[in-house]
Design a protein around this motif. Structure first.
Motif, PDB file in Angstrom:
ATOM      1  N   SER A   1       0.841  -1.219   0.000  1.00  0.00           N
ATOM      2  CA  SER A   1       0.000   0.000   0.000  1.00  0.00           C
ATOM      3  C   SER A   1       0.866   1.255   0.000  1.00  0.00           C
ATOM      4  O   SER A   1       0.527   2.266  -0.628  1.00  0.00           O
ATOM      5  CB  SER A   1      -0.960   0.003   1.193  1.00  0.00           C
ATOM      6  OG  SER A   1      -0.230   0.052   2.400  1.00  0.00           O
ATOM      7  N   ALA A   2       2.038   1.228   0.689  1.00  0.00           N
ATOM      8  CA  ALA A   2       2.940   2.381   0.691  1.00  0.00           C
ATOM      9  C   ALA A   2       3.527   2.603  -0.713  1.00  0.00           C
ATOM     10  O   ALA A   2       3.684   3.755  -1.147  1.00  0.00           O
ATOM     11  CB  ALA A   2       4.044   2.170   1.717  1.00  0.00           C
ATOM     12  N   LEU A   3       3.855   1.527  -1.406  1.00  0.00           N
ATOM     13  CA  LEU A   3       4.393   1.659  -2.765  1.00  0.00           C
ATOM     14  C   LEU A   3       3.343   2.185  -3.725  1.00  0.00           C
ATOM     15  O   LEU A   3       3.645   2.953  -4.646  1.00  0.00           O
ATOM     16  CB  LEU A   3       4.946   0.315  -3.254  1.00  0.00           C
ATOM     17  CG  LEU A   3       6.251  -0.168  -2.592  1.00  0.00           C
ATOM     18  CD1 LEU A   3       6.577  -1.576  -3.062  1.00  0.00           C
ATOM     19  CD2 LEU A   3       7.393   0.784  -2.920  1.00  0.00           C
ATOM     20  N   ARG A   4       2.105   1.757  -3.563  1.00  0.00           N
ATOM     21  CA  ARG A   4       1.030   2.247  -4.425  1.00  0.00           C
ATOM     22  C   ARG A   4       0.775   3.738  -4.183  1.00  0.00           C
ATOM     23  O   ARG A   4       0.474   4.478  -5.110  1.00  0.00           O
ATOM     24  CB  ARG A   4      -0.244   1.449  -4.180  1.00  0.00           C
ATOM     25  CG  ARG A   4      -0.214   0.098  -4.815  1.00  0.00           C
ATOM     26  CD  ARG A   4      -1.546  -0.574  -4.737  1.00  0.00           C
ATOM     27  NE  ARG A   4      -1.433  -1.947  -5.205  1.00  0.00           N
ATOM     28  CZ  ARG A   4      -2.274  -2.913  -4.895  1.00  0.00           C
ATOM     29  NH1 ARG A   4      -3.295  -2.652  -4.096  1.00  0.00           N
ATOM     30  NH2 ARG A   4      -2.086  -4.107  -5.349  1.00  0.00           N
ATOM     31  N   ALA A   5       0.855   4.161  -2.924  1.00  0.00           N
ATOM     32  CA  ALA A   5       0.617   5.557  -2.602  1.00  0.00           C
ATOM     33  C   ALA A   5       1.735   6.447  -3.143  1.00  0.00           C
ATOM     34  O   ALA A   5       1.502   7.611  -3.487  1.00  0.00           O
ATOM     35  CB  ALA A   5       0.477   5.744  -1.088  1.00  0.00           C
ATOM     36  N   ALA A   6       2.949   5.931  -3.212  1.00  0.00           N
ATOM     37  CA  ALA A   6       4.094   6.705  -3.697  1.00  0.00           C
ATOM     38  C   ALA A   6       3.965   6.969  -5.200  1.00  0.00           C
ATOM     39  O   ALA A   6       4.476   7.956  -5.698  1.00  0.00           O
ATOM     40  CB  ALA A   6       5.401   5.978  -3.394  1.00  0.00           C
ATOM     41  N   ASN A   7       3.328   6.068  -5.913  1.00  0.00           N
ATOM     42  CA  ASN A   7       3.207   6.227  -7.375  1.00  0.00           C
ATOM     43  C   ASN A   7       2.093   7.117  -7.704  1.00  0.00           C
ATOM     44  O   ASN A   7       1.369   7.746  -7.861  1.00  0.00           O
ATOM     45  CB  ASN A   7       3.016   4.877  -8.071  1.00  0.00           C
ATOM     46  CG  ASN A   7       4.293   4.073  -8.017  1.00  0.00           C
ATOM     47  OD1 ASN A   7       5.358   4.625  -7.892  1.00  0.00           O
ATOM     48  ND2 ASN A   7       4.158   2.772  -8.117  1.00  0.00           N
TER      49      ASN A   7
END
Length: 125
Positions: free
Chosen positions: A119-125
């Motif tokens: 979820s953190a990686l998705r939010a960063a993109n």
């Protein structure tokens, strides 16, 4: 024979006769013929205005030989004929597949940590 001596016509004829006799001893007369399995057979239609021929019944031997030539090598032969055929000859799995066996199936699993990171990686993109 020494290198200086020449072979006269009588000796050459005797050598020739002996060669022919050896060849005739090992010759075989082939009287049975079959179709070449590697040759592609093209069936051509009749001419449109030609009279319709009587029904031609093909010999079962040629039809079976045609179908046998088109089979995969594993169905034609019991063992591989060349070394390159040995690779992939046995294509069946050695053990039956069992999706529930965790030793052989590494399906994608997610834990709390991996869910948080995803979820953190998705939010960063």
């Amino acid at each position: 024979m020494a290198g200086n001596e020449k072979v006269d016509m009588v000796h050459q004829n005797a050598i020739h006769i002996e060669t022919i006799r050896k060849e005739q001893r090992h010759q075989k007369l082939h009287t049975e013929f079959s179709i070449n399995p590697r040759m592609k057979l093209h069936v051509l239609p009749d001419k449109p205005m030609a009279a319709k021929p009587a029904e031609v019944i093909g010999e079962n031997y040629f039809i079976e030989a045609f179908h046998r030539a088109r089979q995969e090598p594993t169905k034609k032969y019991a063992m591989p004929m060349t070394e390159s055929q040995e690779i992939g000859w046995v294509s069946a799995p050695l053990i039956p597949p069992n999706r529930g066996d965790k030793r052989l199936n590494f399906s994608r699993t997610s834990t709390d940590i991996t869910k948080h990171k995803e979820s953190a990686l998705r939010a960063a993109n």
